[in-house]
Design a protein around this motif. Structure first.
Motif, PDB file in Angstrom:
ATOM      1  N   UNK A   1       4.905   0.615  10.701  1.00  0.00           N
ATOM      2  CA  UNK A   1       5.219   0.941   9.305  1.00  0.00           C
ATOM      3  C   UNK A   1       6.230  -0.046   8.730  1.00  0.00           C
ATOM      4  N   UNK A   2       7.189  -0.468   9.525  1.00  0.00           N
ATOM      5  CA  UNK A   2       8.203  -1.401   9.020  1.00  0.00           C
ATOM      6  C   UNK A   2       7.561  -2.736   8.641  1.00  0.00           C
ATOM      7  N   UNK A   3       6.639  -3.221   9.470  1.00  0.00           N
ATOM      8  CA  UNK A   3       6.004  -4.498   9.134  1.00  0.00           C
ATOM      9  C   UNK A   3       4.888  -4.323   8.098  1.00  0.00           C
ATOM     10  N   UNK A   4       4.594  -3.075   7.717  1.00  0.00           N
ATOM     11  CA  UNK A   4       3.555  -2.842   6.712  1.00  0.00           C
ATOM     12  C   UNK A   4       4.066  -3.035   5.294  1.00  0.00           C
ATOM     13  N   UNK A   5       5.375  -3.199   5.139  1.00  0.00           N
ATOM     14  CA  UNK A   5       5.954  -3.357   3.797  1.00  0.00           C
ATOM     15  C   UNK A   5       5.317  -4.555   3.105  1.00  0.00           C
ATOM     16  N   UNK A   6       4.612  -4.303   2.043  1.00  0.00           N
ATOM     17  CA  UNK A   6       3.947  -5.366   1.303  1.00  0.00           C
ATOM     18  C   UNK A   6       2.545  -5.670   1.779  1.00  0.00           C
ATOM     19  N   UNK A   7       2.170  -5.202   2.970  1.00  0.00           N
ATOM     20  CA  UNK A   7       0.854  -5.550   3.536  1.00  0.00           C
ATOM     21  C   UNK A   7      -0.273  -4.816   2.816  1.00  0.00           C
TER      22      UNK A   7
ATOM     23  N   UNK B   1      -0.157  -3.440  -0.226  1.00  0.00           N
ATOM     24  CA  UNK B   1      -0.005  -3.377  -1.672  1.00  0.00           C
ATOM     25  C   UNK B   1      -1.221  -3.907  -2.426  1.00  0.00           C
ATOM     26  N   UNK B   2      -1.931  -4.875  -1.811  1.00  0.00           N
ATOM     27  CA  UNK B   2      -3.043  -5.513  -2.507  1.00  0.00           C
ATOM     28  C   UNK B   2      -4.138  -4.512  -2.867  1.00  0.00           C
ATOM     29  N   UNK B   3      -4.391  -3.544  -1.983  1.00  0.00           N
ATOM     30  CA  UNK B   3      -5.475  -2.600  -2.226  1.00  0.00           C
ATOM     31  C   UNK B   3      -5.082  -1.437  -3.110  1.00  0.00           C
ATOM     32  N   UNK B   4      -3.789  -1.237  -3.339  1.00  0.00           N
ATOM     33  CA  UNK B   4      -3.334  -0.145  -4.179  1.00  0.00           C
ATOM     34  C   UNK B   4      -3.531   1.224  -3.575  1.00  0.00           C
ATOM     35  N   UNK B   5      -3.669   1.306  -2.247  1.00  0.00           N
ATOM     36  CA  UNK B   5      -3.919   2.588  -1.581  1.00  0.00           C
ATOM     37  C   UNK B   5      -2.867   2.838  -0.499  1.00  0.00           C
ATOM     38  N   UNK B   6      -1.633   2.510  -0.812  1.00  0.00           N
ATOM     39  CA  UNK B   6      -0.573   2.577   0.189  1.00  0.00           C
ATOM     40  C   UNK B   6      -0.388   3.995   0.715  1.00  0.00           C
ATOM     41  N   UNK B   7      -0.344   4.975  -0.168  1.00  0.00           N
ATOM     42  CA  UNK B   7      -0.125   6.363   0.258  1.00  0.00           C
ATOM     43  C   UNK B   7      -1.250   6.832   1.180  1.00  0.00           C
ATOM     44  N   UNK B   8      -2.477   6.458   0.855  1.00  0.00           N
ATOM     45  CA  UNK B   8      -3.605   6.859   1.693  1.00  0.00           C
ATOM     46  C   UNK B   8      -3.512   6.235   3.072  1.00  0.00           C
ATOM     47  N   UNK B   9      -3.163   4.922   3.129  1.00  0.00           N
ATOM     48  CA  UNK B   9      -2.959   4.260   4.416  1.00  0.00           C
ATOM     49  C   UNK B   9      -1.919   5.008   5.248  1.00  0.00           C
ATOM     50  N   UNK B  10      -0.759   5.216   4.657  1.00  0.00           N
ATOM     51  CA  UNK B  10       0.343   5.841   5.387  1.00  0.00           C
ATOM     52  C   UNK B  10      -0.016   7.254   5.844  1.00  0.00           C
ATOM     53  N   UNK B  11      -0.578   8.032   4.940  1.00  0.00           N
ATOM     54  CA  UNK B  11      -0.897   9.420   5.271  1.00  0.00           C
ATOM     55  C   UNK B  11      -1.916   9.509   6.404  1.00  0.00           C
ATOM     56  N   UNK B  12      -2.956   8.690   6.333  1.00  0.00           N
ATOM     57  CA  UNK B  12      -3.982   8.715   7.382  1.00  0.00           C
ATOM     58  C   UNK B  12      -3.420   8.261   8.725  1.00  0.00           C
ATOM     59  N   UNK B  13      -2.536   7.261   8.697  1.00  0.00           N
ATOM     60  CA  UNK B  13      -1.900   6.828   9.944  1.00  0.00           C
ATOM     61  C   UNK B  13      -1.038   7.932  10.548  1.00  0.00           C
ATOM     62  N   UNK B  14      -0.329   8.655   9.700  1.00  0.00           N
ATOM     63  CA  UNK B  14       0.523   9.741  10.202  1.00  0.00           C
ATOM     64  C   UNK B  14      -0.326  10.881  10.754  1.00  0.00           C
ATOM     65  N   UNK B  15      -1.433  11.198  10.076  1.00  0.00           N
ATOM     66  CA  UNK B  15      -2.344  12.219  10.611  1.00  0.00           C
ATOM     67  C   UNK B  15      -2.884  11.786  11.977  1.00  0.00           C
ATOM     68  N   UNK B  16      -3.255  10.511  12.084  1.00  0.00           N
ATOM     69  CA  UNK B  16      -3.765  10.001  13.360  1.00  0.00           C
ATOM     70  C   UNK B  16      -2.694  10.096  14.444  1.00  0.00           C
ATOM     71  N   UNK B  17      -1.457   9.778  14.079  1.00  0.00           N
ATOM     72  CA  UNK B  17      -0.347   9.886  15.031  1.00  0.00           C
ATOM     73  C   UNK B  17      -0.156  11.331  15.487  1.00  0.00           C
TER      74      UNK B  17
END
Length: 458
Positions: free
Chosen positions: A78-84, A86-102
């Motif tokens: 997550x720390x290295x994801x800062x800015x990664x 942003x291009x797709x505009x789906x940051x919340x979805x990325x983060x939420x799905x990763x946390x669910x997977x975790x």
């Protein structure tokens, strides 16, 4: 149990932050949630209350150690994801799905009942089916998601059928009752039970990417976004091995003579397919995908030579492998931003363009290859030691041969960085990348020089 509740709530909170356009809060809230989850896990270290919720989950030292590792690695990603993202505009979805997977990964680490193992694997996997293909306009990402979904659903069928057969033989999903069945009926084991074990091996070795159930790994790792690939090759692999070891080291040890030869064959095939295929790759990312297969072969050693040190061996290897993999993929992200390429040629001259980044990648490659004074060497040493204690000399010799093959393709990127010239511009490293690189490289060297902190952890 507090960690599972925390992560579940965190995933929902992050999703709603995205809904209300609070983009700036996504990363800080996620990091805070991970730290709270780690706090709950560490608090449970001295308060083992036995299996909870009618024996569904058990947060013993084993589950806590692997869960802390999974949460900590995800925190780094997550720390290295800062800015990664942003291009797709789906940051919340990325983060939420990763946390669910975790959350699913933590369930896999702590299950004490087959129903929780199945739920954990599915929660962990379904989120990844979406994440792998979340770049809707990327054909490689779409293809990878389709392959992963179809192959994952296929392997889930084997897993469920195996669980059903074990339930038919024992009348229970609980690991304690399955263990009692095996111990109390050593000469009257139902054929259904043996069939269930074989089907479980198929379903679980698919999740860890072991041959001959590895076909999805190269294409999925190659087509997924780099950060998702790094998550899959670290957290998902470590959690899957933790779940696999818990079953075979806790409930099925009395039947070791039956399933050990199966794992022995799988380990040998996995080592050779992973390493030989990695040698032939021209893409750094695809090479890491095939090397991930070979590392699954090494981690199977702890299950083949199951014993009191198996948990420590897989934990140490998983930690070393995760640290080196994070550095490797972080380096790939930075190099690709500059050159637009994932091939080895993109690393040409990196030793002059950015000496710090080149040094970090070098340490990661040496650790993955198992060179002394790195954490990777300690992980391989513990795996090889467990095999030697059980007199699997043939496996040890084959493993050493494969380790020598691995040195060749890991050093290809080192040669490119220091012995080849490039006209590319300097690679810029932002603060978040620098922090993770320094942390991971420092821990890799520290564990390699002072390994005692890991040897008797669990």
């Amino acid at each position: 149990m507090g960690a599972i509740i925390t992560l579940s709530i965190l995933a929902l909170v992050v999703l709603y932050l995205g809904l209300f356009k609070a983009k700036a809060l996504l990363l800080p809230v996620s990091i805070l949630g991970f730290l709270v989850a780690i706090g709950f896990l560490l608090n449970d270290w001295t308060a083992d209350k036995g299996p909870l919720f009618s024996g569904m989950v058990h947060f013993d030292h084993y589950a806590i150690a692997f869960s802390v590792l999974c949460v900590a690695v995800t925190l780094c990603i997550f720390i290295i994801s800062k800015g990664y993202f942003d291009e797709g505009g789906q940051v919340a979805e990325y983060y939420s799905l990763l946390i669910f997977s975790l959350t699913g990964a933590v369930l896999v680490n702590s299950y004490h009942n087959f129903s929780m193992l199945f739920l954990g694997i599915e929660i962990m996997s379904v989120a990844l089916y979406i994440l792998v293909g979340i770049r809707k306009r990327d054909k490689a990402s779409n293809e990878a998601a389709l392959k992963y979904f179809l192959m994952g659903a296929f392997s889930t069928g084997f897993l469920l059928f195996g669980i059903a057969l074990l339930y038919g033989a024992t009348g229970s999903f609980n690991l304690d009752e399955i263990k009692d069945y095996v111990v109390n009926n050593p000469h009257a084991i139902s054929p259904l039970f043996y069939g269930g074990i074989l089907l479980l091996i198929v379903g679980l070795t698919f999740k860890v990417g072991a041959a001959p159930f590895h076909f999805w790994t190269p294409d999925v790792y190659d087509g997924a976004p780099i950060l998702i690939t790094s998550y899959m090759s670290t957290v998902v692999k470590v959690a899957s091995f933790a779940g696999l070891l818990r079953l075979f080291s806790y409930s099925l040890v009395p039947l070791q003579d039956f399933w050990e030869p199966v794992f022995l064959i799988i380990a040998i095939i996995t080592l050779f397919i992973g390493n030989i295929s990695a040698v032939m790759q021209s893409s750094f990312k695809r090479m890491l995908a095939y090397s991930s297969i070979s590392h699954a072969g090494y981690m199977l050693f702890a299950i083949i030579a199951v014993g009191t040190t198996s948990a420590n061996s897989i934990f140490a290897y998983g930690l070393a492998y995760s640290l080196a993999t994070i550095v490797a993929f972080t380096g790939l992200i930075l190099v690709k931003k500059t050159t637009g390429s994932e091939h080895f040629e993109a690393f040409n001259g990196l030793g002059k363009r950015n000496p710090m980044l080149a040094f970090a990648i070098t340490v990661a490659m040496l650790s993955l290859a198992g060179i002394p004074l790195t954490a990777g060497f300690i992980g391989k040493f513990m795996m090889f030691s467990s095999v030697m204690e059980n007199y699997h000399i043939v496996l040890l010799v084959l493993a050493v041969i494969n380790a020598a093959i691995a040195v060749y393709y890991y050093l290809k990127v080192v040669v490119a960085m220091y012995f080849r010239d490039s006209e590319e511009s300097c690679v810029n490293v932002q603060w978040n990348y620098s922090f993770i690189l320094l942390l991971a490289v420092g821990l890799t060297i520290l564990i390699g020089v002072y390994p005692d902190c890991l040897i008797k952890l669990i």
